[in-house]
Motif scaffolding. Structure first.
Motif, PDB file in Angstrom:
ATOM      1  N   PRO A 564     -18.366   5.082   0.209  1.00 50.07           N
ATOM      2  CA  PRO A 564     -18.038   4.137  -0.870  1.00 50.07           C
ATOM      3  C   PRO A 564     -16.770   4.573  -1.617  1.00 50.07           C
ATOM      4  O   PRO A 564     -16.488   5.768  -1.733  1.00 50.07           O
ATOM      5  CB  PRO A 564     -19.273   4.212  -1.772  1.00 50.07           C
ATOM      6  N   ARG A 565     -16.020   3.581  -2.104  1.00 55.22           N
ATOM      7  CA  ARG A 565     -14.752   3.854  -2.790  1.00 55.22           C
ATOM      8  C   ARG A 565     -14.916   3.585  -4.278  1.00 55.22           C
ATOM      9  O   ARG A 565     -15.447   2.550  -4.673  1.00 55.22           O
ATOM     10  CB  ARG A 565     -13.632   2.966  -2.245  1.00 55.22           C
ATOM     11  N   PRO A 566     -14.402   4.487  -5.127  1.00 52.57           N
ATOM     12  CA  PRO A 566     -14.470   4.231  -6.578  1.00 52.57           C
ATOM     13  C   PRO A 566     -13.426   3.202  -7.003  1.00 52.57           C
ATOM     14  O   PRO A 566     -12.575   2.769  -6.220  1.00 52.57           O
ATOM     15  CB  PRO A 566     -14.189   5.614  -7.172  1.00 52.57           C
ATOM     16  N   GLY A 567     -13.444   2.839  -8.267  1.00 50.57           N
ATOM     17  CA  GLY A 567     -12.529   1.788  -8.748  1.00 50.57           C
ATOM     18  C   GLY A 567     -11.081   2.207  -8.784  1.00 50.57           C
ATOM     19  O   GLY A 567     -10.176   1.358  -8.664  1.00 50.57           O
ATOM     20  N   TRP A 568     -10.805   3.490  -8.974  1.00 50.97           N
ATOM     21  CA  TRP A 568      -9.413   3.922  -9.027  1.00 50.97           C
ATOM     22  C   TRP A 568      -8.784   4.044  -7.652  1.00 50.97           C
ATOM     23  O   TRP A 568      -7.563   4.278  -7.532  1.00 50.97           O
ATOM     24  CB  TRP A 568      -9.303   5.275  -9.745  1.00 50.97           C
ATOM     25  N   TRP A 569      -9.587   3.933  -6.603  1.00 51.47           N
ATOM     26  CA  TRP A 569      -9.072   4.127  -5.245  1.00 51.47           C
ATOM     27  C   TRP A 569      -7.938   3.141  -4.916  1.00 51.47           C
ATOM     28  O   TRP A 569      -6.854   3.572  -4.460  1.00 51.47           O
ATOM     29  CB  TRP A 569     -10.237   4.002  -4.255  1.00 51.47           C
ATOM     30  N   PRO A 570      -8.072   1.844  -5.103  1.00 52.28           N
ATOM     31  CA  PRO A 570      -6.951   0.917  -4.793  1.00 52.28           C
ATOM     32  C   PRO A 570      -5.693   1.194  -5.612  1.00 52.28           C
ATOM     33  O   PRO A 570      -4.559   1.060  -5.108  1.00 52.28           O
ATOM     34  CB  PRO A 570      -7.545  -0.454  -5.116  1.00 52.28           C
ATOM     35  N   VAL A 571      -5.883   1.621  -6.869  1.00 56.54           N
ATOM     36  CA  VAL A 571      -4.715   1.925  -7.711  1.00 56.54           C
ATOM     37  C   VAL A 571      -3.957   3.120  -7.142  1.00 56.54           C
ATOM     38  O   VAL A 571      -2.712   3.132  -7.078  1.00 56.54           O
ATOM     39  CB  VAL A 571      -5.172   2.196  -9.158  1.00 56.54           C
ATOM     40  N   ALA A 572      -4.716   4.136  -6.741  1.00 57.59           N
ATOM     41  CA  ALA A 572      -4.052   5.307  -6.170  1.00 57.59           C
ATOM     42  C   ALA A 572      -3.346   4.955  -4.867  1.00 57.59           C
ATOM     43  O   ALA A 572      -2.242   5.461  -4.580  1.00 57.59           O
ATOM     44  CB  ALA A 572      -5.083   6.416  -5.945  1.00 57.59           C
ATOM     45  N   VAL A 573      -3.952   4.086  -4.060  1.00 59.01           N
ATOM     46  CA  VAL A 573      -3.318   3.676  -2.808  1.00 59.01           C
ATOM     47  C   VAL A 573      -2.022   2.924  -3.082  1.00 59.01           C
ATOM     48  O   VAL A 573      -0.972   3.165  -2.433  1.00 59.01           O
ATOM     49  CB  VAL A 573      -4.285   2.832  -1.973  1.00 59.01           C
ATOM     50  N   LEU A 574      -2.028   2.014  -4.051  1.00 57.47           N
ATOM     51  CA  LEU A 574      -0.823   1.259  -4.398  1.00 57.47           C
ATOM     52  C   LEU A 574       0.253   2.176  -4.968  1.00 57.47           C
ATOM     53  O   LEU A 574       1.459   2.018  -4.680  1.00 57.47           O
ATOM     54  CB  LEU A 574      -1.177   0.157  -5.400  1.00 57.47           C
ATOM     55  N   ALA A 575      -0.186   3.148  -5.793  1.00 60.30           N
ATOM     56  CA  ALA A 575       0.798   4.079  -6.365  1.00 60.30           C
ATOM     57  C   ALA A 575       1.449   4.922  -5.278  1.00 60.30           C
ATOM     58  O   ALA A 575       2.683   5.149  -5.283  1.00 60.30           O
ATOM     59  CB  ALA A 575       0.118   4.974  -7.397  1.00 60.30           C
ATOM     60  N   GLN A 576       0.647   5.383  -4.330  1.00 57.10           N
ATOM     61  CA  GLN A 576       1.216   6.170  -3.241  1.00 57.10           C
ATOM     62  C   GLN A 576       2.138   5.319  -2.369  1.00 57.10           C
ATOM     63  O   GLN A 576       3.205   5.798  -1.910  1.00 57.10           O
ATOM     64  CB  GLN A 576       0.089   6.758  -2.388  1.00 57.10           C
ATOM     65  N   ALA A 577       1.768   4.082  -2.156  1.00 57.67           N
ATOM     66  CA  ALA A 577       2.635   3.182  -1.385  1.00 57.67           C
ATOM     67  C   ALA A 577       3.943   2.914  -2.125  1.00 57.67           C
ATOM     68  O   ALA A 577       5.042   2.851  -1.511  1.00 57.67           O
ATOM     69  CB  ALA A 577       1.899   1.869  -1.109  1.00 57.67           C
ATOM     70  N   ALA A 578       3.872   2.800  -3.462  1.00 55.98           N
ATOM     71  CA  ALA A 578       5.086   2.565  -4.251  1.00 55.98           C
ATOM     72  C   ALA A 578       6.010   3.770  -4.176  1.00 55.98           C
ATOM     73  O   ALA A 578       7.249   3.629  -4.056  1.00 55.98           O
ATOM     74  CB  ALA A 578       4.708   2.263  -5.703  1.00 55.98           C
ATOM     75  N   MET A 579       5.419   4.999  -4.258  1.00 55.80           N
ATOM     76  CA  MET A 579       6.244   6.199  -4.168  1.00 55.80           C
ATOM     77  C   MET A 579       6.920   6.286  -2.793  1.00 55.80           C
ATOM     78  O   MET A 579       8.104   6.659  -2.679  1.00 55.80           O
ATOM     79  CB  MET A 579       5.388   7.453  -4.397  1.00 55.80           C
ATOM     80  N   THR A 580       6.193   5.929  -1.791  1.00 52.86           N
ATOM     81  CA  THR A 580       6.777   5.946  -0.448  1.00 52.86           C
ATOM     82  C   THR A 580       7.878   4.901  -0.332  1.00 52.86           C
ATOM     83  O   THR A 580       8.942   5.141   0.281  1.00 52.86           O
ATOM     84  CB  THR A 580       5.684   5.691   0.593  1.00 52.86           C
ATOM     85  N   LEU A 581       7.644   3.729  -0.926  1.00 51.64           N
ATOM     86  CA  LEU A 581       8.645   2.667  -0.872  1.00 51.64           C
ATOM     87  C   LEU A 581       9.911   3.068  -1.621  1.00 51.64           C
ATOM     88  O   LEU A 581      11.034   2.784  -1.165  1.00 51.64           O
ATOM     89  CB  LEU A 581       8.062   1.387  -1.455  1.00 51.64           C
ATOM     90  N   LEU A 582       9.774   3.748  -2.772  1.00 56.22           N
ATOM     91  CA  LEU A 582      10.947   4.206  -3.517  1.00 56.22           C
ATOM     92  C   LEU A 582      11.771   5.183  -2.683  1.00 56.22           C
ATOM     93  O   LEU A 582      13.023   5.151  -2.688  1.00 56.22           O
ATOM     94  CB  LEU A 582      10.507   4.872  -4.822  1.00 56.22           C
ATOM     95  N   GLN A 583      11.074   6.067  -1.979  1.00 59.43           N
ATOM     96  CA  GLN A 583      11.804   7.017  -1.139  1.00 59.43           C
ATOM     97  C   GLN A 583      12.577   6.281  -0.034  1.00 59.43           C
ATOM     98  O   GLN A 583      13.741   6.624   0.274  1.00 59.43           O
ATOM     99  CB  GLN A 583      10.828   8.023  -0.520  1.00 59.43           C
ATOM    100  N   ILE A 584      11.935   5.292   0.550  1.00 55.02           N
ATOM    101  CA  ILE A 584      12.592   4.562   1.643  1.00 55.02           C
ATOM    102  C   ILE A 584      13.795   3.776   1.117  1.00 55.02           C
ATOM    103  O   ILE A 584      14.893   3.774   1.711  1.00 55.02           O
ATOM    104  CB  ILE A 584      11.578   3.632   2.332  1.00 55.02           C
ATOM    105  N   VAL A 585      13.586   3.087  -0.029  1.00 57.05           N
ATOM    106  CA  VAL A 585      14.688   2.292  -0.589  1.00 57.05           C
ATOM    107  C   VAL A 585      15.867   3.187  -0.984  1.00 57.05           C
ATOM    108  O   VAL A 585      17.063   2.895  -0.720  1.00 57.05           O
ATOM    109  CB  VAL A 585      14.171   1.483  -1.798  1.00 57.05           C
ATOM    110  N   GLY A 586      15.561   4.306  -1.655  1.00 58.97           N
ATOM    111  CA  GLY A 586      16.633   5.229  -2.061  1.00 58.97           C
ATOM    112  C   GLY A 586      17.358   5.798  -0.861  1.00 58.97           C
ATOM    113  O   GLY A 586      18.598   5.962  -0.867  1.00 58.97           O
TER     114      GLY A 586
END
Length: 683
Positions: A564-586
């Motif tokens: 089972p996944r807690p409520g913060w799990w999707p937020v952490a996934v989106l945050a990690q995806a955003a950090m990865t996206l920033l690295q790619i864009v930069g």
């Protein structure tokens, strides 16, 4: 005083003889009346012819003589006693009005004269209560005395019967044999007359048993003499009719059944059935067998001892000491005191009391219940009157049979005590019977260790954290870890997985140890047979338990599917995806500036890449910290489920059968407490 000796105690033969004798006397009386009446009529006719004027006076004289003749015959029909040469009986033959006779006949079930019918049914002199309900002259049934087996004794007998029934599958037949015999003998005694008291006279060779027997009966019944042994078979003497069934139960044939001398002293012993036994120390084995058999069946015993053999070891060790609990139905008579000079009789009697006290026989002194100890001389009659008085009171109470059965139940309960009561209690139960909660928890913990519940919980926790790391971890770190793992697997040979035979053997040993421990704990404080039954139930339940636990480890271990996944799990996934996206864009922006596609501006793309590079590990670290609590709870839940499954399997296979045995023991223990009563306190 009319001395009449009874030949046998067959009630039917006696009644038949009684009726035949009364019919003969009635016929003779009728013939005498007719002859006398004819003589008077002939004399009256002659006188009438000789002197007609005196006829009225003669008729008056004739009427007076007729009345006197009837009155002289009535005492033979309704007098206090009459002697027919066999058995002295009292027959109430008074004339009753037809209405009273009809009412009495209805009450007794027939229309005959109640007084004569009652006398024919049982020999019960006037003033002697009868054990069966009879009808009064008015036709009202009299009340029946309450049987001595009712009340507490009846409750104890029922409890003993239930105890034997519950114990048949747990105890051997030899252990329950004595209890079964007591139940059978109690039932047999209850079916027979309760207004009779069967007393046996027992003693050693030359103690004077037969002399005392004859003295109490008032007539020579049992042979006496210097030849030893004198008494070869039991002889019965009944003071009252209706004892044939009791004598049949003792195995005394009709040729050895006698009746006492009927006189003024016989009324006080009404209801007594006296049995003269052979010598208990006879050289003939058959005589000793007679003694042992009848002593187990009679209501009371008179032990006759003499000054020479009153301390005989056989008497005390074989009879008095084992039957110490039967003190209330025991008489100990010191006979032949006429042979002792001065105060020697008192000294011997005191020493006899001391020996009885050492044997554990309670003495009935100062109003306390116990054995009656007397000093007599059956030859001279000294003290026999006191014994007769004590026997009369003992017989009239009609409680000897109940007291004897109660003493037998006490003896049976004492013999069964080791198999129902254990005086030593150890372990955590502290005297309580059964498994404590602590023992149950320890058993569940041992099964959980055997099934690997703790390891399964740790594995579930690691699986949850690993899944969280895959979803919320930095992708570059994940790629690097994958590469390192692949490179290590290629450089180092992977060990071949072996079948965990040792682990299975260890797990089986743990299960067996857990079963033995809980069985020993449950059997602590139980008597040996019931403790063995508890252990056997645990061993039977443990068969197949390791295999069942192995199946539980597979089915009830870590659940299949994603955790089972807690409520913060999707937020952490989106945050990690955003950090990865920033690295790619930069990075793309910087490459575009290098090749001249984008406007040169190193600050913004470098900042974007820096935020992505730093933010990714930070999100992973934060997710890892946040995943500790849910992962730990997930592992604990998996461990709890496996523990509960293992505990349920152990409870169904081991604890429930053990609890069933303990429940059965509690039931039989409660019945034993009822059987033992207040005389055998349960420790």
């Amino acid at each position: 005083m009319t001395a009449v000796t009874a030949v046998t105690d067959h009630a039917d033969q006696s009644d038949h003889t009684d009726r035949a004798d009364r019919s003969d006397r009635a016929d003779r009386s009728d013939r005498a009346d007719r002859s006398e009446h004819a003589d008077r009529s002939e004399r009256a006719d002659r006188a009438d012819r000789a002197n007609p004027g005196d006829r009225s006076a003669q008729e008056a004289e004739q009427s007076r003589e007729s009345r006197e003749s009837r009155e002289s015959r009535e005492p033979r029909e309704s007098g206090p006693a009459w002697d027919d040469g066999l058995i002295a009986r009292r027959v109430a033959g008074v004339q009753r009005p037809s209405g009273a006779g009809t009412a009495a006949g209805t009450a007794t079930g027939s229309g005959t004269d109640v007084g004569i019918d009652t006398a024919l049914r049982s020999y019960a002199p006037s003033g002697t209560p009868s054990g069966n309900p009879t009808s009064t002259p008015t036709g009202t049934p009299s009340t029946t005395p309450t049987p001595p087996h009712e009340g507490p004794l009846h409750t104890r007998l029922d409890a003993l019967r239930e105890l034997v029934g519950l114990s048949r599958t747990r105890l051997d037949s030899g252990t329950l044999a004595e209890a079964g015999r007591v139940l059978d003998e109690a039932a047999a005694r209850r079916r027979l007359s309760e207004r009779h008291t069967v007393v046996a006279i027992a003693g050693a060779t030359g103690s004077g048993k037969s002399t005392l027997f004859n003295s109490l009966a008032g007539v020579m019944i049992s042979e006496t003499g210097v030849r030893r042994p004198t008494t070869a078979a039991p002889i019965g003497c009944s003071w009252t009719d209706g004892a044939a069934g009791l004598l049949d139960r003792l195995g005394i044939p009709g040729r050895l059944r006698r009746r006492p001398l009927q006189g003024a002293g016989a009324d006080e012993l009404q209801g007594l059935v006296l049995v003269d036994l052979p010598d208990h120390d006879s050289a003939v084995g058959e005589h000793r067998e007679h003694v042992d058999r009848i002593l187990a069946l009679v209501d009371a015993v008179i032990w006759v001892v003499d000054p020479e053999k009153y301390a005989d070891a056989m008497l005390h060790e074989r009879y008095l000491r084992p039957m110490a609990g039967h003190a209330e139905v025991t008489f100990v008579v010191l006979n032949q005191i006429d042979r002792l000079p001065g105060d020697a009789a008192d000294q011997v009697l005191d020493d006899l009391r001391r020996l009885l006290d050492e044997d554990g026989v309670a003495l009935g002194e100062h109003g306390e219940p116990g054995a009656t100890v007397l000093a007599i001389s059956a030859l001279t009659g000294e003290g026999v009157g006191e014994l007769r008085e004590a026997l009369g009171q003992f017989t009239q109470e009609r409680g000897a049979a109940a007291r004897r059965i109660s003493a037998d139940v006490d003896a049976a309960a004492e013999r069964l005590r080791p198999v129902y009561v254990n005086g030593t209690h150890s372990g955590r139960n502290r005297g309580r019977i059964g498994l404590s909660e602590e023992a149950r928890e320890e058993f569940a913990d041992r099964l959980a260790d055997a099934v690997g519940a703790t390891a399964a919980g740790d594995a579930a926790e690691r699986a949850w954290r690993r899944h969280a790391g895959k979803a919320c971890g930095d992708p570059w770190f994940r790629l690097w870890r994958w590469y390192e793992a692949r490179r290590y697997s290629q450089g180092v040979p992977t060990p071949v997985a072996l079948t965990p035979v040792d682990e299975e053997a260890t797990a089986r040993q743990r299960v067996e140890h857990a079963v033995r421990t809980v069985a020993d704990e449950a059997a602590t404080g139980l008597p040996v047979p019931w403790g063995q039954a508890v252990r056997e139930a645990a061993v039977r339940g443990a068969e197949g338990l390791p295999e069942a636990l192995d199946e539980l480890a597979v089915t009830a271990g870590v659940p299949s599917g994603r955790p089972p996944r807690p409520g913060w799990w999707p937020v952490a996934v989106l945050a990690q995806a955003a950090m990865t996206l920033l690295q790619i864009v930069g990075g793309i922006w910087l490459v575009g500036q290098i090749i001249g596609v984008a406007t040169p501006n190193l600050g913004v793309p470098a900042l974007l890449m820096l935020v992505g590079i730093v933010g990714g590990p930070c999100v992973e670290w934060a997710s890892r910290m946040a995943a500790r609590g849910p992962a730990r709870r997930y592992g604990h839940d998996a461990e709890r489920r496996l523990r509960e499954a293992a505990a349920g399997c152990g409870r169904a296979r081991v604890l429930d059968p053990v609890a069933a045995e303990l429940l059965r023991y509690r039931e039989v223990r409660e019945q034993y407490v009822r059987v033992a009563g207040a005389r055998s306190p349960i420790g």
